[in-house]
Design a protein around this motif. Structure first.
Motif, PDB file in Angstrom:
ATOM      1  N   GLY A 142       5.521   8.464   0.747  1.00  0.00           N
ATOM      2  CA  GLY A 142       5.498   7.129   1.321  1.00  0.00           C
ATOM      3  C   GLY A 142       6.162   7.032   2.674  1.00  0.00           C
ATOM      4  N   GLY A 143       7.127   7.903   2.922  1.00  0.00           N
ATOM      5  CA  GLY A 143       7.800   7.883   4.213  1.00  0.00           C
ATOM      6  C   GLY A 143       6.851   8.178   5.351  1.00  0.00           C
ATOM      7  N   MET A 144       5.872   9.033   5.097  1.00  0.00           N
ATOM      8  CA  MET A 144       4.881   9.359   6.123  1.00  0.00           C
ATOM      9  C   MET A 144       4.066   8.136   6.496  1.00  0.00           C
ATOM     10  SD  MET A 144       5.159  12.424   7.017  1.00  0.00           S
ATOM     11  CE  MET A 144       4.727  14.108   6.832  1.00  0.00           C
ATOM     12  N   LEU A 145       3.875   7.243   5.551  1.00  0.00           N
ATOM     13  CA  LEU A 145       3.145   6.012   5.824  1.00  0.00           C
ATOM     14  C   LEU A 145       4.070   4.902   6.300  1.00  0.00           C
ATOM     15  CD1 LEU A 145       0.939   6.089   2.614  1.00  0.00           C
ATOM     16  CD2 LEU A 145       0.274   6.774   4.913  1.00  0.00           C
ATOM     17  N   CYS A 146       5.288   4.915   5.809  1.00  0.00           N
ATOM     18  CA  CYS A 146       6.251   3.867   6.111  1.00  0.00           C
ATOM     19  C   CYS A 146       6.719   3.922   7.563  1.00  0.00           C
ATOM     20  CB  CYS A 146       7.438   3.981   5.150  1.00  0.00           C
ATOM     21  SG  CYS A 146       8.511   2.549   5.147  1.00  0.00           S
ATOM     22  N   VAL A 147       6.869   5.101   8.115  1.00  0.00           N
ATOM     23  CA  VAL A 147       7.359   5.239   9.495  1.00  0.00           C
ATOM     24  C   VAL A 147       6.427   4.534  10.488  1.00  0.00           C
ATOM     25  CG1 VAL A 147       7.833   6.876  11.357  1.00  0.00           C
ATOM     26  CG2 VAL A 147       8.768   7.275   9.077  1.00  0.00           C
ATOM     27  N   PRO A 148       5.123   4.806  10.471  1.00  0.00           N
ATOM     28  CA  PRO A 148       4.252   4.085  11.410  1.00  0.00           C
ATOM     29  C   PRO A 148       4.271   2.571  11.176  1.00  0.00           C
ATOM     30  CG  PRO A 148       3.103   5.988  10.504  1.00  0.00           C
ATOM     31  CD  PRO A 148       4.382   5.836   9.740  1.00  0.00           C
ATOM     32  N   LEU A 149       4.358   2.156   9.936  1.00  0.00           N
ATOM     33  CA  LEU A 149       4.441   0.727   9.632  1.00  0.00           C
ATOM     34  C   LEU A 149       5.687   0.111  10.279  1.00  0.00           C
ATOM     35  CD1 LEU A 149       3.712  -1.878   8.091  1.00  0.00           C
ATOM     36  CD2 LEU A 149       4.955  -0.944   6.141  1.00  0.00           C
ATOM     37  N   LEU A 150       6.808   0.770  10.156  1.00  0.00           N
ATOM     38  CA  LEU A 150       8.044   0.256  10.748  1.00  0.00           C
ATOM     39  C   LEU A 150       7.970   0.258  12.270  1.00  0.00           C
ATOM     40  CD1 LEU A 150      10.561   1.918   8.289  1.00  0.00           C
ATOM     41  CD2 LEU A 150      10.103  -0.530   8.524  1.00  0.00           C
TER      42      LEU A 150
ATOM     43  N   ALA B 276       0.833  -1.211   0.000  1.00  0.00           N
ATOM     44  CA  ALA B 276       0.000   0.000   0.000  1.00  0.00           C
ATOM     45  C   ALA B 276       0.864   1.255   0.000  1.00  0.00           C
ATOM     46  CB  ALA B 276      -0.934  -0.005   1.213  1.00  0.00           C
ATOM     47  N   VAL B 277       1.962   1.245   0.757  1.00  0.00           N
ATOM     48  CA  VAL B 277       2.893   2.375   0.770  1.00  0.00           C
ATOM     49  C   VAL B 277       3.444   2.596  -0.636  1.00  0.00           C
ATOM     50  CG1 VAL B 277       5.176   3.161   1.567  1.00  0.00           C
ATOM     51  CG2 VAL B 277       3.523   2.248   3.201  1.00  0.00           C
ATOM     52  N   GLY B 278       3.844   1.518  -1.294  1.00  0.00           N
ATOM     53  CA  GLY B 278       4.358   1.623  -2.657  1.00  0.00           C
ATOM     54  C   GLY B 278       3.321   2.162  -3.621  1.00  0.00           C
ATOM     55  N   LEU B 279       2.103   1.652  -3.536  1.00  0.00           N
ATOM     56  CA  LEU B 279       1.021   2.105  -4.413  1.00  0.00           C
ATOM     57  C   LEU B 279       0.741   3.594  -4.208  1.00  0.00           C
ATOM     58  CD1 LEU B 279      -1.361   1.336  -6.369  1.00  0.00           C
ATOM     59  CD2 LEU B 279      -2.731   1.127  -4.292  1.00  0.00           C
TER      60      LEU B 279
END
Length: 120
Positions: A28-36, A16-19
């Motif tokens: 994507g970093g804004m979404l990737c940080v919480p995921l990590l 989803a981050v990639g899409l």
């Protein structure tokens, strides 16, 4: 949540981050940080890792945008200087600040951007 479910969620969320990043051309970093962080990384490692995770996505997305003619060389040349200086300053600040301060700054930035998108 068991390990398999957590891994499956992480793969789905990563897709989803990639899409979203490919569609919007960034962010994507804004979404990737919480995921990590969900995967167990502390706030500093999550922010630093997000930058590395986003790199291949940016390369692939940029190649597709360039191939389709969505590219402004003048804008890129101007931005390269600013983002290079800002990126170095941000990396140094990440090293100096504690995790709580980073989390508060990140949350405030996300809220401000969200408000701006709604108002604009």
């Amino acid at each position: 949540m068991n390990g398999r479910v957590k891994t499956a969620v992480a793969y789905g969320a990563s897709a989803a981050v990639g899409l979203i990043s490919g569609f919007f051309g960034g962010g994507g970093g804004m979404l990737c940080v919480p995921l990590l962080q969900f995967r167990g990384l502390d706030v500093k490692r999550a922010h630093a890792t997000a930058l590395i995770v986003i790199l291949p996505l940016c390369i692939v997305s940029a190649a597709i945008y360039i191939a389709n003619g969505y590219f402004d060389a003048n804008a890129v040349m101007c931005a390269i200087i600013g983002v290079s200086i800002g990126g170095a300053a941000g990396a140094l600040a990440l090293d100096k600040l504690n995790g709580t301060a980073i989390g508060v700054i990140f949350a405030a930035l996300m809220i401000a951007i969200g408000i701006k998108l709604i108002v604009a």
